[in-house]
Design a protein around this motif. Structure first.
Motif, PDB file in Angstrom:
ATOM      1  N   ILE A 296       0.803  -1.221   0.000  1.00  0.00           N
ATOM      2  CA  ILE A 296       0.000   0.000   0.000  1.00  0.00           C
ATOM      3  C   ILE A 296       0.839   1.275   0.000  1.00  0.00           C
ATOM      4  N   LEU A 297       1.854   1.372   0.848  1.00  0.00           N
ATOM      5  CA  LEU A 297       2.639   2.608   0.895  1.00  0.00           C
ATOM      6  C   LEU A 297       3.476   2.822  -0.372  1.00  0.00           C
ATOM      7  N   PRO A 298       4.159   1.792  -0.899  1.00  0.00           N
ATOM      8  CA  PRO A 298       4.869   2.003  -2.166  1.00  0.00           C
ATOM      9  C   PRO A 298       3.957   2.436  -3.303  1.00  0.00           C
ATOM     10  N   GLN A 299       2.751   1.872  -3.359  1.00  0.00           N
ATOM     11  CA  GLN A 299       1.824   2.247  -4.430  1.00  0.00           C
ATOM     12  C   GLN A 299       1.310   3.677  -4.248  1.00  0.00           C
ATOM     13  N   ILE A 300       1.076   4.087  -3.009  1.00  0.00           N
ATOM     14  CA  ILE A 300       0.670   5.470  -2.759  1.00  0.00           C
ATOM     15  C   ILE A 300       1.803   6.421  -3.135  1.00  0.00           C
ATOM     16  N   ARG A 301       3.020   6.071  -2.758  1.00  0.00           N
ATOM     17  CA  ARG A 301       4.167   6.915  -3.119  1.00  0.00           C
ATOM     18  C   ARG A 301       4.285   7.056  -4.640  1.00  0.00           C
ATOM     19  N   ALA A 302       4.014   5.959  -5.363  1.00  0.00           N
ATOM     20  CA  ALA A 302       4.093   6.005  -6.821  1.00  0.00           C
ATOM     21  C   ALA A 302       3.024   6.936  -7.397  1.00  0.00           C
ATOM     22  N   LEU A 303       1.813   6.889  -6.846  1.00  0.00           N
ATOM     23  CA  LEU A 303       0.752   7.789  -7.314  1.00  0.00           C
ATOM     24  C   LEU A 303       1.106   9.242  -7.015  1.00  0.00           C
ATOM     25  N   PHE A 304       1.632   9.491  -5.816  1.00  0.00           N
ATOM     26  CA  PHE A 304       2.039  10.853  -5.466  1.00  0.00           C
ATOM     27  C   PHE A 304       3.127  11.357  -6.418  1.00  0.00           C
ATOM     28  N   ALA A 305       4.075  10.480  -6.744  1.00  0.00           N
ATOM     29  CA  ALA A 305       5.175  10.875  -7.625  1.00  0.00           C
ATOM     30  C   ALA A 305       4.659  11.210  -9.024  1.00  0.00           C
ATOM     31  N   GLU A 306       3.715  10.408  -9.511  1.00  0.00           N
ATOM     32  CA  GLU A 306       3.146  10.669 -10.838  1.00  0.00           C
ATOM     33  C   GLU A 306       2.442  12.029 -10.879  1.00  0.00           C
ATOM     34  N   ALA A 307       1.755  12.358  -9.778  1.00  0.00           N
ATOM     35  CA  ALA A 307       1.008  13.615  -9.730  1.00  0.00           C
ATOM     36  C   ALA A 307       1.861  14.778  -9.225  1.00  0.00           C
ATOM     37  N   ASP A 308       3.091  14.486  -8.810  1.00  0.00           N
ATOM     38  CA  ASP A 308       4.012  15.496  -8.281  1.00  0.00           C
ATOM     39  C   ASP A 308       3.423  16.222  -7.073  1.00  0.00           C
ATOM     40  N   ILE A 309       2.919  15.437  -6.116  1.00  0.00           N
ATOM     41  CA  ILE A 309       2.377  15.989  -4.877  1.00  0.00           C
ATOM     42  C   ILE A 309       2.941  15.210  -3.696  1.00  0.00           C
ATOM     43  N   THR A 310       2.645  15.685  -2.486  1.00  0.00           N
ATOM     44  CA  THR A 310       2.944  14.963  -1.244  1.00  0.00           C
ATOM     45  C   THR A 310       1.665  14.910  -0.410  1.00  0.00           C
ATOM     46  N   ALA A 311       1.715  14.209   0.696  1.00  0.00           N
ATOM     47  CA  ALA A 311       0.544  14.112   1.571  1.00  0.00           C
ATOM     48  C   ALA A 311       0.114  15.480   2.083  1.00  0.00           C
ATOM     49  N   ALA A 312       1.044  16.396   2.200  1.00  0.00           N
ATOM     50  CA  ALA A 312       0.714  17.743   2.688  1.00  0.00           C
ATOM     51  C   ALA A 312      -0.184  18.504   1.724  1.00  0.00           C
ATOM     52  N   ASP A 313      -0.250  18.062   0.463  1.00  0.00           N
ATOM     53  CA  ASP A 313      -1.073  18.742  -0.537  1.00  0.00           C
ATOM     54  C   ASP A 313      -2.524  18.261  -0.541  1.00  0.00           C
ATOM     55  N   LEU A 314      -2.816  17.201   0.175  1.00  0.00           N
ATOM     56  CA  LEU A 314      -4.143  16.594   0.107  1.00  0.00           C
ATOM     57  C   LEU A 314      -5.213  17.474   0.757  1.00  0.00           C
ATOM     58  N   GLY A 315      -6.385  17.486   0.127  1.00  0.00           N
ATOM     59  CA  GLY A 315      -7.534  18.176   0.706  1.00  0.00           C
ATOM     60  C   GLY A 315      -8.445  17.229   1.454  1.00  0.00           C
ATOM     61  N   ALA A 316      -8.261  15.914   1.243  1.00  0.00           N
ATOM     62  CA  ALA A 316      -9.045  14.894   1.949  1.00  0.00           C
ATOM     63  C   ALA A 316      -8.457  13.528   1.635  1.00  0.00           C
ATOM     64  N   VAL A 317      -8.682  12.582   2.546  1.00  0.00           N
ATOM     65  CA  VAL A 317      -8.391  11.173   2.305  1.00  0.00           C
ATOM     66  C   VAL A 317      -9.685  10.408   2.525  1.00  0.00           C
ATOM     67  N   VAL A 318     -10.086   9.662   1.523  1.00  0.00           N
ATOM     68  CA  VAL A 318     -11.303   8.854   1.569  1.00  0.00           C
ATOM     69  C   VAL A 318     -10.899   7.410   1.840  1.00  0.00           C
ATOM     70  N   TYR A 319     -11.637   6.719   2.704  1.00  0.00           N
ATOM     71  CA  TYR A 319     -11.283   5.322   2.979  1.00  0.00           C
ATOM     72  C   TYR A 319     -12.534   4.463   3.088  1.00  0.00           C
ATOM     73  N   ALA A 320     -12.378   3.183   2.752  1.00  0.00           N
ATOM     74  CA  ALA A 320     -13.458   2.209   2.877  1.00  0.00           C
ATOM     75  C   ALA A 320     -13.690   1.934   4.355  1.00  0.00           C
ATOM     76  N   GLN A 321     -14.905   2.187   4.803  1.00  0.00           N
ATOM     77  CA  GLN A 321     -15.208   2.157   6.237  1.00  0.00           C
ATOM     78  C   GLN A 321     -15.661   0.784   6.729  1.00  0.00           C
ATOM     79  N   GLY A 322     -16.031  -0.094   5.808  1.00  0.00           N
ATOM     80  CA  GLY A 322     -16.562  -1.392   6.187  1.00  0.00           C
ATOM     81  C   GLY A 322     -18.055  -1.461   5.902  1.00  0.00           C
ATOM     82  N   PRO A 323     -18.653  -2.620   6.120  1.00  0.00           N
ATOM     83  CA  PRO A 323     -18.018  -3.869   6.540  1.00  0.00           C
ATOM     84  C   PRO A 323     -17.207  -4.497   5.416  1.00  0.00           C
ATOM     85  N   GLY A 324     -16.287  -5.357   5.814  1.00  0.00           N
ATOM     86  CA  GLY A 324     -15.423  -6.026   4.855  1.00  0.00           C
ATOM     87  C   GLY A 324     -14.404  -6.863   5.590  1.00  0.00           C
TER      88      GLY A 324
END
Length: 225
Positions: free
Chosen positions: A44-72
């Protein structure tokens, strides 16, 4: 706390055996959706880093993080929520939790009686009924045997959706086994129908208290099957 979807937004779904990530940034949505099995925590973290690199952003640039809340899947949900909190907390980025059954149901928009049903293992499914035409949930989030699912009083069946319809014993309604990706969670969060909270307040939606059968329970189940 309000999510700012004008800024880059990351969506994380680890509720199944898939690792699904979506990053909206610069007018483009980048998607990572791959079968991860039990390697979600490694990938998960390497893939997130790859997406950030493609978009040329960091976590500090995010306006929100959406996550699957469940059930699952219990472990997968905890991995996804933990990573979402870890990315958001240092920068006070809002978190938006979207229930997994909601995300599945809204793959079938504009219908009055949608059954969303997801494999819950242990011979059961997670399920709920939705009116996606009016963005309403018609029942509680539930877990039980697929064969025992019934229509809510006053509702009419329109469609079924979710991987429970691919089981050998599916729900007693017609349905497609399609499942949402992180992009679907992102789209649903952007409607503003789900609240944004701080990292400390972000939680998971558990429908089942028990996450595994004891050896005696497994033996009893086999004896009656």
């Amino acid at each position: 706390m309000n999510a700012d979807f004008r800024r880059p937004t990351l969506a994380v779904d680890t509720s199944t055996s898939y690792l699904s990530l979506a990053l909206s940034a610069g007018g483009e949505t980048r998607l990572c959706h791959l079968e991860a099995g039990n390697k979600q925590s490694e990938l998960i973290l390497p893939q997130i880093r790859a997406l950030f690199a493609e978009a040329d952003i960091t976590a500090a640039d995010l306006g929100a993080v959406v996550y699957a809340q469940g059930p699952g899947a219990f472990t997968g949900l905890r991995i996804g929520a933990g990573v979402a909190q870890g990315l958001a907390a240092p920068f006070a980025v809002p978190l938006v939790g979207v229930p997994c059954l909601d995300a599945a149901a809204h793959l079938v928009p504009g219908r009055s009686g949608v059954l969303a049903a997801i494999d819950a293992r242990m011979g059961e499914v997670f399920y709920a009924w939705f009116d996606t035409a009016n963005h309403r949930r018609l029942s509680a989030y539930q877990v039980g045997k697929a064969a025992e699912i019934t229509l809510p009083e006053g509702a009419e069946f329109s469609d079924g959706i979710g991987n429970a319809f691919a089981l050998s014993e599916p729900p007693p309604f017609a349905g497609k086994p399609d499942m949402p990706t992180a992009a679907d969670y992102l789209n649903l969060a952007q409607t503003g129908r789900y609240p944004a909270v701080g990292a400390a307040q972000a939680g998971l939606l558990y429908v089942r208290d028990k996450i595994a059968l004891t050896a005696a329970e497994q033996a009893a189940r086999k004896a009656t099957s």
